[in-house]
Design an enzyme around this catalytic site. Structure first.
Site, PDB file in Angstrom:
ATOM      1  N   GLU A  51      20.270  98.157 110.245  1.00 49.64           N
ATOM      2  CA  GLU A  51      21.562  98.074 108.866  1.00 49.64           C
ATOM      3  C   GLU A  51      22.517  98.150 109.659  1.00 49.64           C
ATOM      4  OE1 GLU A  51      21.924 102.507 107.730  1.00 49.64           O
ATOM      5  OE2 GLU A  51      19.081 102.001 107.397  1.00 49.64           O
ATOM      6  N   LYS A 252      28.950  98.067 129.212  1.00 47.45           N
ATOM      7  CA  LYS A 252      27.246  97.893 129.191  1.00 47.45           C
ATOM      8  C   LYS A 252      26.893  97.843 130.786  1.00 47.45           C
ATOM      9  CE  LYS A 252      28.611  94.956 126.376  1.00 47.45           C
ATOM     10  NZ  LYS A 252      28.053  93.113 125.216  1.00 47.45           N
ATOM     11  N   ASP A 277      24.267  87.562 125.924  1.00 50.95           N
ATOM     12  CA  ASP A 277      24.120  86.815 125.940  1.00 50.95           C
ATOM     13  C   ASP A 277      23.052  86.641 127.656  1.00 50.95           C
ATOM     14  OD1 ASP A 277      26.228  87.035 126.744  1.00 50.95           O
ATOM     15  OD2 ASP A 277      26.934  85.314 127.432  1.00 50.95           O
TER      16      ASP A 277
END
Length: 331
Positions: A51, A252, A277
């Site tokens: 979603e 992250k 990436d």
């Protein structure tokens, strides 16, 4: 008869393989089984099960100030199919508002609410942990961190304003630091200098309870389209070395930002796909949160790096660039 230190061998046809090699090969091929190149069939399965697509920016959407080919059309296609788009970047140089302006300058309409940067994460970490309003925050980084901290109601200083400050050992200089600094936030800093390192070190080492927060530990980043440059991890490592302390990492692969994403978009992690990436940040972030993951080779990671036996992080899917999704969709 085996002696201590010897290992058994495994016979495979006419070839005898040391057991350690066999185990490493088995581990590699087992982990690679679930890592698939994006294809018309599995893209449809992925597309129907997701979603919301979470995109990294540097090396995925753009390189430096240049948009990667096919990005605008791919994002338009995803929006037209009702998919929610979120942009999760470790680059703390800009604030969310500044990133929205960058998207607009590249011809892409993205709202500030769809952007989650590590500069925003640093401010939210302090806010959620009830950082005292009378304490200050020293910043080694860019204007983006300062802006997000100020929007969250904190008093922050440093960053670009300390870019030209220098220390001269010949002058027997002594650096006075603010005793009210309760946190030092370190991110990518294009104007890093010895003064900033000294000031941040003094605050962390000498101010009781002073927090050490890192926006991320990326080794390199795409500051320009033509080559990679040292990332925030270099600045963070310097402060780790001088303080002998490890930071709280809010970008992250930490899943700190995920709770904000869940509240904002009301989508479960299993129905999200993280597209990035970098294996050690983007893909690991997605895996840590329970999302599906798609690695693209338009940035830091090559296919040979992904398939190297020493790599332990395997995405669900991989492809060359995000516009491959447009091609596979048939739109």
């Amino acid at each position: 008869m085996r002696t201590e230190g010897q290992t058994s061998d495994i016979r495979c046809g006419k070839v005898t393989i040391p057991v350690e090699v066999a185990l490493r090969l088995n581990s590699f091929f087992s982990s690679s089984m679930s890592c698939q190149p994006l294809s018309p069939q599995n893209f449809r399965d992925l597309f129907d099960s997701v979603e919301a697509f979470l995109f990294d920016c540097d090396g995925v959407i753009w390189k430096g100030d240049g948009l990667i080919d096919g990005v605008a059309e791919t994002l338009d296609m995803l929006r037209s199919k009702g998919k929610k788009l979120v942009f999760v970047t470790n680059n703390s140089w800009k604030s969310r508002a500044q990133y929205a302006l960058k998207f607009r300058s590249l011809g892409i309409s993205v709202s500030q609410d769809e952007i989650f940067s590590s500069s925003f994460a640093a401010a939210m970490y302090l806010k959620l942990n009830n950082f005292p309003s009378h304490n200050k925050v020293y910043v080694i980084g860019g204007e983006g961190i300062l802006e997000e901290l100020q929007l969250a109601g904190f008093t922050a200083f440093g960053g670009p304003e300390d870019a030209n400050k220098a220390l001269d050992p010949k002058q027997n200089c002594f650096v006075e630091h603010d005793k009210s600094v309760g946190a030092v936030v370190v991110g990518i800093d294009l104007y890093i200098n010895y003064y900033k390192l000294q000031y941040g070190t003094l605050c962390i080492r000498e101010n009781p309870g002073c927090l050490f927060i890192a926006t991320n530990r990326d080794a390199v980043g795409h500051m320009l389209s033509s080559q990679e440059w040292p990332g925030a991890g270099c600045m963070v490592a310097a402060i780790c070395g001088s303080t002998q302390k490890e930071p709280v990492v809010v970008g992250k692969p930490s899943t700190f930002l995920m709770e904000f994403l869940l509240k904002k978009f009301n989508v479960t992690c299993s129905k999200m796909c993280m597209v990035g990436d970098r294996l050690d940040t983007d893909i690991l972030f997605g895996q840590n949160a329970g999302c599906k993951t798609l690695l693209v080779f338009s940035g830091c990671t090559t296919q040979s790096a992904l398939q190297d036996p020493s790599n332990k992080i395997q995405p669900d899917y991989y492809t060359s660039k995000i516009s491959d999704m447009l091609d596979l969709s048939g739109a």
